[in-house]
Design an enzyme around this catalytic site. Structure first.
Site, PDB file in Angstrom:
ATOM      1  N   ILE A  50      -3.145 -92.065  13.875  1.00 47.55           N
ATOM      2  CA  ILE A  50      -4.041 -92.979  14.584  1.00 47.55           C
ATOM      3  C   ILE A  50      -4.156 -92.590  16.058  1.00 47.55           C
ATOM      4  O   ILE A  50      -5.250 -92.589  16.637  1.00 47.55           O
ATOM      5  CB  ILE A  50      -3.548 -94.434  14.444  1.00 47.55           C
ATOM      6  CG1 ILE A  50      -3.442 -94.823  12.956  1.00 47.55           C
ATOM      7  CG2 ILE A  50      -4.491 -95.380  15.176  1.00 47.55           C
ATOM      8  CD1 ILE A  50      -4.725 -94.711  12.180  1.00 47.55           C
ATOM      9  N   ASP A  51      -3.036 -92.244  16.669  1.00 47.18           N
ATOM     10  CA  ASP A  51      -3.075 -91.760  18.053  1.00 47.18           C
ATOM     11  C   ASP A  51      -3.984 -90.547  18.186  1.00 47.18           C
ATOM     12  O   ASP A  51      -4.792 -90.452  19.118  1.00 47.18           O
ATOM     13  CB  ASP A  51      -1.672 -91.374  18.529  1.00 47.18           C
ATOM     14  CG  ASP A  51      -0.869 -92.563  19.023  1.00 47.18           C
ATOM     15  OD1 ASP A  51      -1.485 -93.543  19.475  1.00 47.18           O
ATOM     16  OD2 ASP A  51       0.362 -92.517  18.965  1.00 47.18           O
ATOM     17  N   ARG A  52      -3.831 -89.584  17.265  1.00 45.37           N
ATOM     18  CA  ARG A  52      -4.580 -88.331  17.371  1.00 45.37           C
ATOM     19  C   ARG A  52      -6.087 -88.577  17.239  1.00 45.37           C
ATOM     20  O   ARG A  52      -6.889 -88.047  18.013  1.00 45.37           O
ATOM     21  CB  ARG A  52      -4.122 -87.356  16.288  1.00 45.37           C
ATOM     22  CG  ARG A  52      -2.662 -87.016  16.331  1.00 45.37           C
ATOM     23  CD  ARG A  52      -2.296 -86.168  17.545  1.00 45.37           C
ATOM     24  NE  ARG A  52      -0.860 -85.964  17.628  1.00 45.37           N
ATOM     25  CZ  ARG A  52      -0.192 -85.042  16.951  1.00 45.37           C
ATOM     26  NH1 ARG A  52      -0.834 -84.226  16.129  1.00 45.37           N
ATOM     27  NH2 ARG A  52       1.115 -84.925  17.078  1.00 45.37           N
TER      28      ARG A  52
END
Length: 404
Positions: A169-171
């Site tokens: 999700i961060d990426r």
């Protein structure tokens, strides 16, 4: 028109991001040639202390901050805020991922930024968004995986909800931020004005599960868990590890039958369509498991690939690190490092035809403080020394002296 050496040469981004989603957006700008100034506290960004460590250096910190410049500054002081305001006037992007409202309290909300520089593009990254029912909540990558339904579909029936190990999700959120910022830069060419944009982890979590959500909203269909898949799209134990195949369409199905020496499957009515093969996967599982059982991963992958069957060994981290694709494609690159000597970092994830990606070293705390104040803001030596004496800013030299 002068040809640029890198795609984003001449652009400057102020990186007030922390952890991953924000800093990785800034990392993409650095890789494409923008000057990225990491704004960190006098003691250094807290991510510098995150493990795992390589010869004393944080592998976590390096991955998201290599190629950036470091300005160590105390933003709790009026003098520190004045320095940042001066930098805003000389920059193109301002990135932050504090909780919604925090940056306004600090005095750097978009309404204030555009007074200083109407062309500034502000990139806001948060857990739940700058508005919405959960905006006050704190969140990290697993929250996005859980909220959007992705965790409920990861794994096999009977398993508890499972998150991906790497911060998916961060990426993806960082890439949304990068894409949005570049689009705002393009629009600025016509309007002459900057704007603010925002992305959040929760939004990204929903996009990773967009097809099942669409099917449910449209027709009430609830996607079951599929685990690693079965039949023509599953994982199989080999003599030295695991393999995955993804032979889902009709052409690939025929190639798979040839590769595993089961031509009779092509005449079997149970396997006539993709849907039927899924319904009768147990029968395929037995034959495929038997074929893979005495094979080694790499020879089996070479054989299947030579016949056009999508497949891959399921590599361990050690095996992935030794794969020639990693180095020949410069996905990971070894760079000089001031702490560890050298470090491996994410390299050229985009290959431009004429212009290079820039893969630089990771800065020490305040390594570029003096350079930024002198060369960008035009501060004289006396003023810079005064700011350092008052502990408003910190240079790498000052940090080294304090350590001694």
């Amino acid at each position: 028109m002068t040809e640029l050496n890198t795609p984003l040469e001449g652009l400057r981004l102020l990186d007030l991001g922390r952890y991953q989603a924000g800093p990785r957006c800034a990392l993409m700008f650095a890789r494409m040639g923008a000057e990225v100034i990491k704004i960190e506290s006098l003691g250094g960004d807290e991510s510098r202390r995150n493990g795992p460590r390589v010869r004393g250096q944080s592998a976590y910190w390096v991955q998201y901050n290599s190629g950036k410049k470091s300005l160590a500054i105390n933003l709790r002081t009026d003098e520190g805020k004045e320095v940042l305001r001066d930098l805003v006037k000389e920059s193109d992007f301002f990135l932050q991922n504090f909780r919604p409202g925090t940056i306004d309290i600090m005095g750097f909300g978009y309404e204030e930024l555009k007074k200083l520089n109407p062309r500034i593009i502000m990139i806001n990254v948060s857990a739940y968004g700058q508005y919405g029912p959960y905006k006050e909540r704190v969140g990290f990558d697993p929250i996005g995986q859980a909220m959007g339904g992705l965790m409920s579909l990861t794994g096999s029936d009977g398993d508890p909800p499972i998150r991906t190990f790497f911060p998916l999700i961060d990426r993806i959120t960082s890439l949304h931020a990068t894409i949005g910022a570049l689009a705002a830069l393009r629009e600025r060419e016509f309007s002459g004005m900057g704007q603010e944009l925002e992305v959040c982890l929760a939004d990204t979590g929903y996009t990773t599960n967009e097809i099942p959500i669409s099917a449910y909203l449209g027709d009430g269909y609830e996607q079951p868990r599929e685990g690693n898949g079965r039949g023509t799209g599953g994982t199989y134990k080999t003599a030295d590890g695991w393999m995955i195949i993804a032979a889902t369409n009709e052409n690939m199905w025929g190639r798979l039958c040839e590769a595993v020496e089961r031509p009779e499957w092509l005449e079997d009515e149970r396997f006539a369509t993709r849907e039927l093969r899924s319904q009768n996967a147990d029968a395929l599982e037995e034959g495929l498991s038997e074929w893979f059982a005495d094979k080694e991963m790499q020879p089996a992958a070479d054989h299947l690939a030579s016949l056009g069957v999508p497949c891959s060994p399921v590599n361990t981290t050690a095996q992935a690190a030794k794969d020639p694709h990693l180095t020949e494609r410069e996905i990971m690159m070894e760079i000089p490092d001031p702490v560890a000597g050298t470090m491996w970092v994410t390299g050229k994830s985009i290959k431009f035809g004429r212009t290079p990606m820039v893969v630089g070293s990771t800065p020490l705390v305040g390594e570029h403080t003096t350079e930024i104040l002198r060369d960008i803001l035009g501060y004289g030596d006396d003023r810079i020394q005064s700011l350092q004496d008052a502990q408003v800013v910190r240079s790498a030299e000052m940090a080294a002296a304090a350590a001694d």
